[in-house]
Design a protein around this motif. Structure first.
Motif, short mmCIF file in Angstrom:
data_model
loop_
_atom_site.label_atom_id
_atom_site.label_comp_id
_atom_site.label_asym_id
_atom_site.label_seq_id
_atom_site.Cartn_x
_atom_site.Cartn_y
_atom_site.Cartn_z
N ARG A 1 -6.66 -26.92 -9.90
CA ARG A 1 -6.46 -28.36 -10.13
C ARG A 1 -7.18 -29.15 -9.05
O ARG A 1 -7.17 -28.76 -7.89
N SER A 2 -7.78 -30.26 -9.48
CA SER A 2 -8.47 -31.14 -8.54
C SER A 2 -8.14 -32.59 -8.89
O SER A 2 -7.91 -32.92 -10.05
N GLN A 3 -8.13 -33.41 -7.87
CA GLN A 3 -7.86 -34.83 -8.02
C GLN A 3 -8.78 -35.56 -7.06
O GLN A 3 -8.92 -35.16 -5.90
N VAL A 4 -9.42 -36.62 -7.53
CA VAL A 4 -10.29 -37.43 -6.68
C VAL A 4 -9.65 -38.80 -6.54
O VAL A 4 -9.31 -39.44 -7.55
N VAL A 5 -9.45 -39.25 -5.29
CA VAL A 5 -8.83 -40.54 -5.02
C VAL A 5 -9.80 -41.34 -4.17
O VAL A 5 -10.17 -40.91 -3.07
N ARG A 6 -10.22 -42.50 -4.70
CA ARG A 6 -11.21 -43.34 -4.02
C ARG A 6 -10.53 -44.47 -3.25
O ARG A 6 -9.40 -44.84 -3.55
N PRO A 7 -11.23 -45.03 -2.27
CA PRO A 7 -10.68 -46.18 -1.55
C PRO A 7 -10.28 -47.27 -2.54
O PRO A 7 -10.99 -47.55 -3.50
N GLY A 8 -9.11 -47.87 -2.30
CA GLY A 8 -8.56 -48.88 -3.21
C GLY A 8 -7.56 -48.30 -4.19
O GLY A 8 -6.80 -49.03 -4.82
N GLU A 9 -7.55 -46.97 -4.34
CA GLU A 9 -6.57 -46.28 -5.18
C GLU A 9 -5.49 -45.71 -4.27
O GLU A 9 -5.67 -45.62 -3.06
N ARG A 10 -4.37 -45.31 -4.83
CA ARG A 10 -3.30 -44.68 -4.04
C ARG A 10 -3.41 -43.18 -4.12
O ARG A 10 -3.52 -42.61 -5.21
N LEU A 11 -3.39 -42.55 -2.97
CA LEU A 11 -3.32 -41.10 -2.89
C LEU A 11 -1.84 -40.77 -2.78
O LEU A 11 -1.17 -41.17 -1.84
N ARG A 12 -1.33 -40.07 -3.78
CA ARG A 12 0.08 -39.65 -3.78
C ARG A 12 0.12 -38.17 -4.11
O ARG A 12 -0.31 -37.75 -5.19
N VAL A 13 0.64 -37.39 -3.17
CA VAL A 13 0.81 -35.96 -3.40
C VAL A 13 2.21 -35.56 -2.96
O VAL A 13 2.82 -36.23 -2.12
N ASP A 14 2.70 -34.48 -3.51
CA ASP A 14 4.01 -33.95 -3.13
C ASP A 14 3.90 -32.68 -2.29
O ASP A 14 4.86 -32.29 -1.64
N ALA A 15 2.74 -32.04 -2.32
CA ALA A 15 2.61 -30.77 -1.61
C ALA A 15 1.43 -30.84 -0.66
O ALA A 15 0.39 -31.43 -1.00
N PRO A 16 1.54 -30.32 0.52
CA PRO A 16 2.65 -29.48 1.00
C PRO A 16 3.89 -30.29 1.36
O PRO A 16 4.96 -29.73 1.58
N PHE A 17 3.76 -31.64 1.39
CA PHE A 17 4.88 -32.55 1.61
C PHE A 17 4.40 -33.91 1.07
O PHE A 17 3.20 -34.12 0.88
N PRO A 18 5.32 -34.83 0.79
CA PRO A 18 4.90 -36.12 0.21
C PRO A 18 4.00 -36.91 1.16
O PRO A 18 4.30 -37.10 2.33
N VAL A 19 2.86 -37.35 0.61
CA VAL A 19 1.92 -38.21 1.32
C VAL A 19 1.54 -39.34 0.37
O VAL A 19 1.27 -39.09 -0.81
N ASP A 20 1.54 -40.57 0.88
CA ASP A 20 1.18 -41.75 0.08
C ASP A 20 0.33 -42.65 0.96
O ASP A 20 0.81 -43.15 1.99
N LEU A 21 -0.95 -42.84 0.60
CA LEU A 21 -1.83 -43.71 1.38
C LEU A 21 -2.99 -44.17 0.53
O LEU A 21 -3.28 -43.58 -0.51
N ASP A 22 -3.67 -45.21 0.99
CA ASP A 22 -4.90 -45.68 0.37
C ASP A 22 -6.05 -45.11 1.20
O ASP A 22 -6.11 -45.36 2.42
N PRO A 23 -6.97 -44.35 0.60
CA PRO A 23 -8.08 -43.79 1.38
C PRO A 23 -8.89 -44.83 2.13
O PRO A 23 -9.55 -44.49 3.11
N ALA A 24 -8.85 -46.09 1.70
CA ALA A 24 -9.56 -47.15 2.43
C ALA A 24 -9.05 -47.25 3.87
O ALA A 24 -9.79 -47.64 4.78
N SER A 25 -7.79 -46.89 4.09
CA SER A 25 -7.20 -46.97 5.43
C SER A 25 -7.77 -45.92 6.37
O SER A 25 -7.56 -46.00 7.58
N LEU A 26 -8.50 -44.95 5.85
CA LEU A 26 -9.07 -43.90 6.67
C LEU A 26 -10.37 -44.33 7.34
O LEU A 26 -10.77 -43.78 8.36
N VAL A 27 -11.04 -45.30 6.73
CA VAL A 27 -12.36 -45.74 7.21
C VAL A 27 -12.19 -46.98 8.07
O VAL A 27 -11.63 -47.97 7.62
N ASP A 28 -12.65 -46.93 9.31
CA ASP A 28 -12.55 -48.10 10.22
C ASP A 28 -13.57 -49.14 9.85
O ASP A 28 -14.64 -48.88 9.46
#
Length: 181
Positions: A154-181
């Motif tokens: 399984r693969s998922q692509v999440v671009r800046p401006g979208e929400r990255l939500r995963v449950d494994a290995p633990f719940p993570v919720d962020l916008d990839p735009a926040s990764l780029v300064d």
């Protein structure tokens, strides 16, 4: 001034890494071949640092997030940008066993893009590492999960401006735009 001489093996093993210079380069082994990458750029480090902080904030007790530590995979030794170890993983290992790894993250750069997309993803799937993420220079996160021993199913692509939500290995919720300064 005399230059040092090196004797390179025909087939690289983990013990051969001990004799390489501590020069800021990352030395990894894949199926007996030596891979060398230059030190990361500031952009690479910035994205990695931001993601590391986000993962640490989301991480439940017992998991450990580490930056640039060694992981053994079938036929090789990798030094991913970020590694999340499962609860109970040994704390003194120089090279972590893949069975102790919950997540590997690689920040793709011009010099590592192809290797991160193909070889490293395949080796992490073969090692049965549950999750492999690749983060591109624009912050796009590609998440690979459910290894079957040859590839991630399984693969998922999440671009800046979208929400990255995963449950494994633990719940993570962020916008990839926040990764780029």
């Amino acid at each position: 001034m005399a230059q040092p001489t090196y004797s390179f093996p025909d087939y690289w093993g983990e013990s051969d890494l001990d004799v390489l210079p501590d020069d800021g380069h990352r030395y990894e082994i894949v199926d007996g071949s030596l891979l060398m990458t230059p030190p990361p750029s500031q952009g690479h480090q910035s994205i990695g640092g931001n993601l590391f902080i986000a993962l640490r904030l989301a991480m439940p007790r017992g998991f450990r997030g580490l930056y640039e530590v060694g992981v053994r995979v079938p036929g090789g030794n990798f030094i991913p940008d970020i590694v999340v170890l499962k609860p109970g993983a040994p704390r003194v290992a120089v090279w972590s066993e893949s069975c102790d790894v919950a997540l590997v993250v690689e920040m793709a750069s011009r010099s590592t893009r192809v290797t991160d997309r193909t070889l490293k993803a395949a080796k992490c799937a073969e090692a049965m590492i549950p999750s492999y993420w690749r983060v591109d220079e624009d912050g796009t996160v590609t998440i690979h999960t459910d290894p079957d021993g040859f590839e991630y199913t399984r693969s998922q692509v999440v671009r800046p401006g979208e929400r990255l939500r995963v449950d494994a290995p633990f719940p993570v919720d962020l916008d990839p735009a926040s990764l780029v300064d």
